[in-house]
Scaffold this motif. Structure first.
Motif, mmCIF file in Angstrom:
data_model
loop_
_atom_site.group_PDB
_atom_site.id
_atom_site.type_symbol
_atom_site.label_atom_id
_atom_site.label_comp_id
_atom_site.label_asym_id
_atom_site.label_seq_id
_atom_site.Cartn_x
_atom_site.Cartn_y
_atom_site.Cartn_z
ATOM 1 N N LYS A 108 0.829 -1.213 0.000
ATOM 2 C CA LYS A 108 0.000 0.000 0.000
ATOM 3 C C LYS A 108 0.860 1.258 0.000
ATOM 4 C CE LYS A 108 -3.956 -2.084 2.356
ATOM 5 N NZ LYS A 108 -4.743 -2.144 3.592
ATOM 6 N N VAL A 109 1.889 1.270 0.840
ATOM 7 C CA VAL A 109 2.781 2.432 0.919
ATOM 8 C C VAL A 109 3.485 2.647 -0.421
ATOM 9 C CG1 VAL A 109 4.933 3.277 1.963
ATOM 10 C CG2 VAL A 109 3.095 2.408 3.422
ATOM 11 N N HIS A 110 3.936 1.574 -1.043
ATOM 12 C CA HIS A 110 4.600 1.685 -2.341
ATOM 13 C C HIS A 110 3.657 2.296 -3.378
ATOM 14 C CE1 HIS A 110 6.127 0.425 -6.287
ATOM 15 N NE2 HIS A 110 7.313 0.566 -5.727
ATOM 16 N N ASP A 111 2.407 1.843 -3.398
ATOM 17 C CA ASP A 111 1.433 2.391 -4.343
ATOM 18 C C ASP A 111 1.202 3.879 -4.100
ATOM 19 O OD1 ASP A 111 1.183 -0.117 -5.476
ATOM 20 O OD2 ASP A 111 -0.717 -0.587 -4.469
ATOM 21 N N ILE A 112 1.116 4.274 -2.846
ATOM 22 C CA ILE A 112 0.930 5.690 -2.494
ATOM 23 C C ILE A 112 2.127 6.510 -2.952
ATOM 24 C CG2 ILE A 112 0.751 7.312 -0.556
ATOM 25 C CD1 ILE A 112 -0.807 5.017 0.939
ATOM 26 N N LEU A 113 3.328 6.009 -2.678
ATOM 27 C CA LEU A 113 4.549 6.733 -3.040
ATOM 28 C C LEU A 113 4.724 6.811 -4.557
ATOM 29 C CD1 LEU A 113 6.979 5.339 -0.323
ATOM 30 C CD2 LEU A 113 6.007 7.641 -0.447
ATOM 31 N N LEU A 114 4.328 5.760 -5.261
ATOM 32 C CA LEU A 114 4.425 5.778 -6.720
ATOM 33 C C LEU A 114 3.477 6.815 -7.306
ATOM 34 C CD1 LEU A 114 5.567 4.646 -9.335
ATOM 35 C CD2 LEU A 114 3.846 2.845 -9.230
ATOM 36 N N GLU A 140 1.160 16.537 1.418
ATOM 37 C CA GLU A 140 0.237 16.450 2.554
ATOM 38 C C GLU A 140 -0.774 15.325 2.354
ATOM 39 O OE1 GLU A 140 -1.343 20.415 2.857
ATOM 40 O OE2 GLU A 140 0.465 21.180 3.834
ATOM 41 N N THR A 141 -1.268 15.191 1.135
ATOM 42 C CA THR A 141 -2.198 14.108 0.826
ATOM 43 C C THR A 141 -1.509 12.753 0.992
ATOM 44 O OG1 THR A 141 -3.391 15.506 -0.725
ATOM 45 C CG2 THR A 141 -3.683 13.129 -0.965
ATOM 46 N N THR A 142 -0.294 12.655 0.495
ATOM 47 C CA THR A 142 0.477 11.415 0.624
ATOM 48 C C THR A 142 0.700 11.078 2.087
ATOM 49 O OG1 THR A 142 1.591 11.826 -1.472
ATOM 50 C CG2 THR A 142 2.677 10.313 0.053
ATOM 51 N N ASP A 143 1.048 12.082 2.873
ATOM 52 C CA ASP A 143 1.303 11.885 4.297
ATOM 53 C C ASP A 143 0.060 11.334 5.008
ATOM 54 O OD1 ASP A 143 3.162 12.202 6.526
ATOM 55 O OD2 ASP A 143 1.785 13.772 7.214
ATOM 56 N N LYS A 144 -1.092 11.905 4.698
ATOM 57 C CA LYS A 144 -2.339 11.432 5.302
ATOM 58 C C LYS A 144 -2.632 9.996 4.893
ATOM 59 C CE LYS A 144 -4.502 15.968 5.641
ATOM 60 N NZ LYS A 144 -5.522 16.869 5.092
ATOM 61 N N GLN A 145 -2.390 9.679 3.630
ATOM 62 C CA GLN A 145 -2.643 8.327 3.150
ATOM 63 C C GLN A 145 -1.711 7.318 3.820
ATOM 64 O OE1 GLN A 145 -2.181 8.899 -1.077
ATOM 65 N NE2 GLN A 145 -4.368 9.288 -1.374
ATOM 66 N N THR A 202 -0.136 7.640 6.775
ATOM 67 C CA THR A 202 -0.471 7.466 8.191
ATOM 68 C C THR A 202 -1.734 6.631 8.358
ATOM 69 O OG1 THR A 202 -1.573 9.622 8.240
ATOM 70 C CG2 THR A 202 0.709 9.544 9.024
ATOM 71 N N GLY A 203 -2.607 6.625 7.368
ATOM 72 C CA GLY A 203 -3.791 5.789 7.409
ATOM 73 C C GLY A 203 -3.481 4.308 7.287
ATOM 74 N N VAL A 204 -2.332 3.985 6.716
ATOM 75 C CA VAL A 204 -1.919 2.593 6.542
ATOM 76 C C VAL A 204 -1.179 2.079 7.783
ATOM 77 C CG1 VAL A 204 -0.387 1.094 5.173
ATOM 78 C CG2 VAL A 204 -1.775 2.826 4.034
ATOM 79 N N ALA A 247 -0.442 2.697 15.323
ATOM 80 C CA ALA A 247 -0.100 3.823 16.209
ATOM 81 C C ALA A 247 1.406 3.942 16.451
ATOM 82 C CB ALA A 247 -0.840 3.693 17.528
ATOM 83 N N ASP A 248 2.079 2.821 16.720
ATOM 84 C CA ASP A 248 3.526 2.863 16.967
ATOM 85 C C ASP A 248 4.290 3.296 15.713
ATOM 86 O OD1 ASP A 248 3.231 2.070 19.613
ATOM 87 O OD2 ASP A 248 3.488 -0.073 19.134
ATOM 88 N N GLN A 249 3.844 2.806 14.574
ATOM 89 C CA GLN A 249 4.498 3.179 13.328
ATOM 90 C C GLN A 249 4.292 4.651 13.001
ATOM 91 O OE1 GLN A 249 2.510 0.223 10.960
ATOM 92 N NE2 GLN A 249 4.343 -1.067 10.812
ATOM 93 N N VAL A 250 3.129 5.183 13.331
ATOM 94 C CA VAL A 250 2.859 6.607 13.095
ATOM 95 C C VAL A 250 3.807 7.457 13.939
ATOM 96 C CG1 VAL A 250 1.170 8.473 13.392
ATOM 97 C CG2 VAL A 250 0.461 6.300 12.387
ATOM 98 N N LYS A 251 4.021 7.071 15.199
ATOM 99 C CA LYS A 251 4.954 7.815 16.060
ATOM 100 C C LYS A 251 6.350 7.803 15.453
ATOM 101 C CE LYS A 251 2.603 6.885 20.437
ATOM 102 N NZ LYS A 251 2.691 6.191 21.727
#
Length: 133
Positions: A54-60, A91-96, A98-100, A103-107
């Protein structure tokens, strides 16, 4: 003889220095950028396989959007507009992202972003000091 060797060394050194300053690194493709960032995030945030995909798709998607925006707007006036548009994309990428994450990973993700900002500010301050000093 020693003077000749010294002169040759100086000329060779100047040639290498001039070459190093003019060498241009090739631009990475959107795919390469997404691959590099997602691998880094996978290791630093301990992403699961599903999260990593998911993160790879968002970053691509982000890299593709930014690259096409930069390609379309190369004039000085458009570069200023690009900054605003790129910031919105980030900002949109960042929100997407953090949605994936959990809680620990977000920190950890937020800490990594803060560290990156600090390093960039420090580097800019050092460069400004070199120019002024």
């Amino acid at each position: 003889m020693k003077k000749l060797i010294l002169m040759m060394a100086i000329v060779a050194g100047l040639g290498l220095a001039a070459h190093a300053q003019t060498e241009v690194r090739p631009h990475k493709t959107a795919q390469q950028k997404a691959d590099i960032l997602s691998k880094k995030m996978q290791s630093e945030l301990a992403l699961s396989q599903a999260q990593s995909v998911k993160v790879h798709d968002i970053l691509l998607k982000q890299a593709t959007s930014v690259d096409s925006l930069k390609a379309a707007n190369k004039t000085a006036d458009n570069k200023r507009h690009n900054r605003k548009a790129i910031k919105a994309i980030m900002e949109t990428t960042d929100k997407q992202i953090t949605g994936v994450l959990n809680a620990d990973q977000v920190k950890k993700y937020n800490q990594l972003k803060a560290d990156k900002v600090y390093k960039m500010q420090k580097k800019r301050a050092e460069q400004a000091g070199k120019v002024q000093g």
